[in-house]
Write a protein that holds these residues in place. Structure first.
Motif, PDB file in Angstrom:
ATOM      1  N   LYS A 183       0.849  -1.196   0.000  1.00 54.02           N
ATOM      2  CA  LYS A 183       0.000   0.000   0.000  1.00 54.02           C
ATOM      3  C   LYS A 183       0.880   1.240   0.000  1.00 54.02           C
ATOM      4  CE  LYS A 183      -3.755  -2.184   2.618  1.00 54.02           C
ATOM      5  NZ  LYS A 183      -4.523  -2.154   3.888  1.00 54.02           N
ATOM      6  N   ILE A 184       0.760   2.029  -1.063  1.00 51.06           N
ATOM      7  CA  ILE A 184       1.583   3.230  -1.202  1.00 51.06           C
ATOM      8  C   ILE A 184       0.664   4.441  -1.321  1.00 51.06           C
ATOM      9  CG2 ILE A 184       3.427   4.365  -2.472  1.00 51.06           C
ATOM     10  CD1 ILE A 184       4.201   1.639  -3.598  1.00 51.06           C
ATOM     11  N   ALA A 185       0.851   5.400  -0.428  1.00 51.64           N
ATOM     12  CA  ALA A 185       0.010   6.603  -0.416  1.00 51.64           C
ATOM     13  C   ALA A 185       0.672   7.738  -1.186  1.00 51.64           C
ATOM     14  CB  ALA A 185      -0.268   7.044   1.015  1.00 51.64           C
ATOM     15  N   PHE A 186      -0.151   8.570  -1.804  1.00 58.33           N
ATOM     16  CA  PHE A 186       0.302   9.756  -2.536  1.00 58.33           C
ATOM     17  C   PHE A 186      -0.933  10.587  -2.855  1.00 58.33           C
ATOM     18  CE2 PHE A 186      -0.493   6.218  -5.353  1.00 58.33           C
ATOM     19  CZ  PHE A 186      -1.381   6.740  -6.272  1.00 58.33           C
ATOM     20  N   GLN A 187      -0.706  11.859  -3.123  1.00 60.92           N
ATOM     21  CA  GLN A 187      -1.797  12.707  -3.588  1.00 60.92           C
ATOM     22  C   GLN A 187      -2.019  12.416  -5.070  1.00 60.92           C
ATOM     23  OE1 GLN A 187      -3.899  15.620  -2.353  1.00 60.92           O
ATOM     24  NE2 GLN A 187      -4.765  14.825  -4.248  1.00 60.92           N
ATOM     25  N   LYS A 188      -3.202  11.903  -5.402  1.00 57.90           N
ATOM     26  CA  LYS A 188      -3.492  11.573  -6.794  1.00 57.90           C
ATOM     27  C   LYS A 188      -3.351  12.813  -7.676  1.00 57.90           C
ATOM     28  CE  LYS A 188      -7.016   9.645  -9.863  1.00 57.90           C
ATOM     29  NZ  LYS A 188      -8.382   9.093  -9.970  1.00 57.90           N
ATOM     30  N   GLY A 189      -2.723  12.627  -8.843  1.00 59.18           N
ATOM     31  CA  GLY A 189      -2.576  13.719  -9.789  1.00 59.18           C
ATOM     32  C   GLY A 189      -1.561  14.753  -9.373  1.00 59.18           C
ATOM     33  N   SER A 190      -0.632  14.389  -8.498  1.00 57.27           N
ATOM     34  CA  SER A 190       0.393  15.322  -8.024  1.00 57.27           C
ATOM     35  C   SER A 190       1.769  14.893  -8.520  1.00 57.27           C
ATOM     36  CB  SER A 190       0.405  15.360  -6.493  1.00 57.27           C
ATOM     37  OG  SER A 190       0.952  14.150  -5.983  1.00 57.27           O
ATOM     38  N   SER A 191       2.781  15.708  -8.219  1.00 57.25           N
ATOM     39  CA  SER A 191       4.146  15.348  -8.586  1.00 57.25           C
ATOM     40  C   SER A 191       4.579  14.059  -7.891  1.00 57.25           C
ATOM     41  CB  SER A 191       5.108  16.486  -8.224  1.00 57.25           C
ATOM     42  OG  SER A 191       5.063  16.768  -6.836  1.00 57.25           O
ATOM     43  N   ALA A 192       4.046  13.808  -6.690  1.00 60.76           N
ATOM     44  CA  ALA A 192       4.370  12.569  -5.986  1.00 60.76           C
ATOM     45  C   ALA A 192       3.821  11.347  -6.718  1.00 60.76           C
ATOM     46  CB  ALA A 192       3.817  12.623  -4.561  1.00 60.76           C
ATOM     47  N   HIS A 193       2.696  11.527  -7.384  1.00 60.39           N
ATOM     48  CA  HIS A 193       2.099  10.455  -8.174  1.00 60.39           C
ATOM     49  C   HIS A 193       3.026  10.096  -9.343  1.00 60.39           C
ATOM     50  CE1 HIS A 193      -1.989   8.877  -9.949  1.00 60.39           C
ATOM     51  NE2 HIS A 193      -1.034   7.974  -9.982  1.00 60.39           N
ATOM     52  N   TYR A 194       3.485  11.120 -10.039  1.00 62.80           N
ATOM     53  CA  TYR A 194       4.347  10.860 -11.195  1.00 62.80           C
ATOM     54  C   TYR A 194       5.713  10.327 -10.769  1.00 62.80           C
ATOM     55  CZ  TYR A 194       6.468  11.386 -15.795  1.00 62.80           C
ATOM     56  OH  TYR A 194       7.102  11.143 -16.993  1.00 62.80           O
ATOM     57  N   LEU A 195       6.236  10.819  -9.642  1.00 63.36           N
ATOM     58  CA  LEU A 195       7.499  10.291  -9.134  1.00 63.36           C
ATOM     59  C   LEU A 195       7.378   8.790  -8.893  1.00 63.36           C
ATOM     60  CD1 LEU A 195      10.377  10.691  -7.930  1.00 63.36           C
ATOM     61  CD2 LEU A 195       9.254  11.023  -5.717  1.00 63.36           C
ATOM     62  N   LEU A 196       6.270   8.386  -8.295  1.00 65.43           N
ATOM     63  CA  LEU A 196       6.036   6.963  -8.040  1.00 65.43           C
ATOM     64  C   LEU A 196       6.000   6.171  -9.340  1.00 65.43           C
ATOM     65  CD1 LEU A 196       5.292   4.588  -6.187  1.00 65.43           C
ATOM     66  CD2 LEU A 196       2.900   5.340  -6.341  1.00 65.43           C
ATOM     67  N   LEU A 197       5.313   6.699 -10.357  1.00 66.24           N
ATOM     68  CA  LEU A 197       5.242   6.003 -11.647  1.00 66.24           C
ATOM     69  C   LEU A 197       6.633   5.813 -12.247  1.00 66.24           C
ATOM     70  CD1 LEU A 197       2.173   7.710 -13.397  1.00 66.24           C
ATOM     71  CD2 LEU A 197       2.235   5.565 -12.097  1.00 66.24           C
ATOM     72  N   GLN A 198       7.454   6.849 -12.170  1.00 68.28           N
ATOM     73  CA  GLN A 198       8.803   6.763 -12.731  1.00 68.28           C
ATOM     74  C   GLN A 198       9.661   5.749 -11.979  1.00 68.28           C
ATOM     75  OE1 GLN A 198      10.458  10.842 -14.178  1.00 68.28           O
ATOM     76  NE2 GLN A 198       9.128  11.317 -12.457  1.00 68.28           N
TER      77      GLN A 198
END
Length: 372
Positions: A183-198
């Protein structure tokens, strides 16, 4: 309906944030009064859903009319006040008062409205509650996909060291590969979301390999402390504060991964009607960024009491920050389009978008961009 639910989700986060701020606006991490906030937010969202479902073609107009703030800058006249949406990361601009000093002689005031993250800020811009603000690379893409009429004004220098994926210090997770199934938390649609994807992509993992948990920063911190999530993708100053006081360990940060910064954005109408005001704003931002780069300890000392964060934590966040703004050019547009294409490929946005549609002409940018 996907578009409606996406907008409602952003509304929920924004309303929760406002309720948190009413309770204690001086704290970096506030707690939402669950019984009251839950009932209120649920009622509002059900009303919005009913209105959206009964009139499929009127979603944007219904949301725009529901704004609590007066929509004063939507006419063709030059604005007499700039409603500036901000997050903790640019609170120095507010604390220093440089925009007020610059714009007051021109008869223009500044109203500051705080948001927990970029998605909520841009939703407010979409419904006409703010004119100007900043966000990471991801929120403008989600907002544009949801029909927001926003405009990229200037880029914010990439800050790869200022974001990371955190795990509890005693977590058995030692590598990104071990995030599979977690389970990984992040603000959806934020820079943290894209960092996780990368980070997942670089480690050979798919987005479907994890359990994504969409939470705004304050709620994600609470979940992290309680141990109800396994990891947290987050940015400074939340990142630095978690290192200091939330028993967090850095699994991986954005260095060598995150090459994309954020953006200053404006509503399209505000950008069209107020080029001289935007020029003044960008000039003051650039001056403050240049000053901050050379006075990091002073920046930390100024922000520490404003944010309610201890000085050591604030110094940690400030020392690793990259200051500066960059112009919107072909290279930046191309990089941002890659981000948009990635979100569409993963079906995280409902339609494919063209970033260029949310940019101005080279002549318009030349009219207000400071020399960078």
């Amino acid at each position: 309906m996907n578009l409606i639910w996406q907008q409602l989700e952003m509304w929920i986060s924004s309303l929760k944030s406002q309720l948190s701020n009413w309770k204690n606006h001086t704290k970096l991490f506030s707690v939402i009064p669950v019984p009251i906030a839950g009932a209120f937010v649920t009622g509002v969202c059900l009303s919005l859903l009913f209105a959206a479902c009964t009139s499929p073609n009127s979603t944007n107009s219904n949301l725009a009319n529901s704004s609590a703030s007066p929509v004063s800058n939507t006419t063709g006249a030059k604005a007499s006040i700039v409603r500036f949406g901000y997050q903790k990361s640019v609170i120095l601009l507010k604390a220093k008062g440089v925009l007020e000093k610059r714009l007051k002689p021109e008869g223009i005031g500044v109203e500051w409205i705080e948001f927990p993250a970029g998605p909520q800020l841009l939703e407010a811009m979409n419904i006409g509650s703010i004119d100007f603000g900043h966000a990471g690379e991801s929120p403008p893409i989600f907002a544009q996909a949801a029909g927001a009429n926003l405009t990229y004004i200037a880029g914010i220098a990439a800050n790869p060291a200022g974001s990371a994926i955190l795990v509890p210090k005693n977590s058995p997770i030692k590598s990104v590969a071990e995030l599979k199934g977690k389970k990984i938390a992040f603000q959806k649609g934020s820079s943290a979301h894209y960092l996780l994807l990368q980070i997942l992509e670089k480690a050979g993992l798919k987005y479907s390999d994890i359990q994504p948990i969409s939470l705004p920063p304050a709620d994600a911190r609470a979940a992290f402390v309680k141990g109800s999530i396994d990891a947290w993708s987050i940015w400074d100053p939340f990142y630095a504060a978690a290192e200091k006081s939330a028993n967090a360990r850095v699994l991986i940060d954005g260095k060598e991964i995150n090459r994309q910064g954020g953006y200053y954005l404006a509503s399209r109408k505000f950008a069209d009607n107020n080029p001289q005001t935007i020029k003044a704003i960008l000039e003051e931002i650039k001056k403050l960024e240049d000053w901050s780069d050379k006075h990091r300890d002073e920046v930390a000392a100024t922000l520490s009491p404003v944010l309610g964060v201890d000085l050591d934590t604030m110094k940690r966040a400030t020392q690793r920050k990259t200051f500066g703004i960059v112009p919107i050019d072909e290279k930046l547009i191309a990089e941002q389009q890659k981000v948009a294409d990635k979100y569409y490929q993963l079906k995280l946005i409902p339609k494919q978008i063209s970033v260029r549609d949310a940019t101005l002409t080279p002549q318009q940018y030349a009219a207000f961009s400071p020399k960078i």
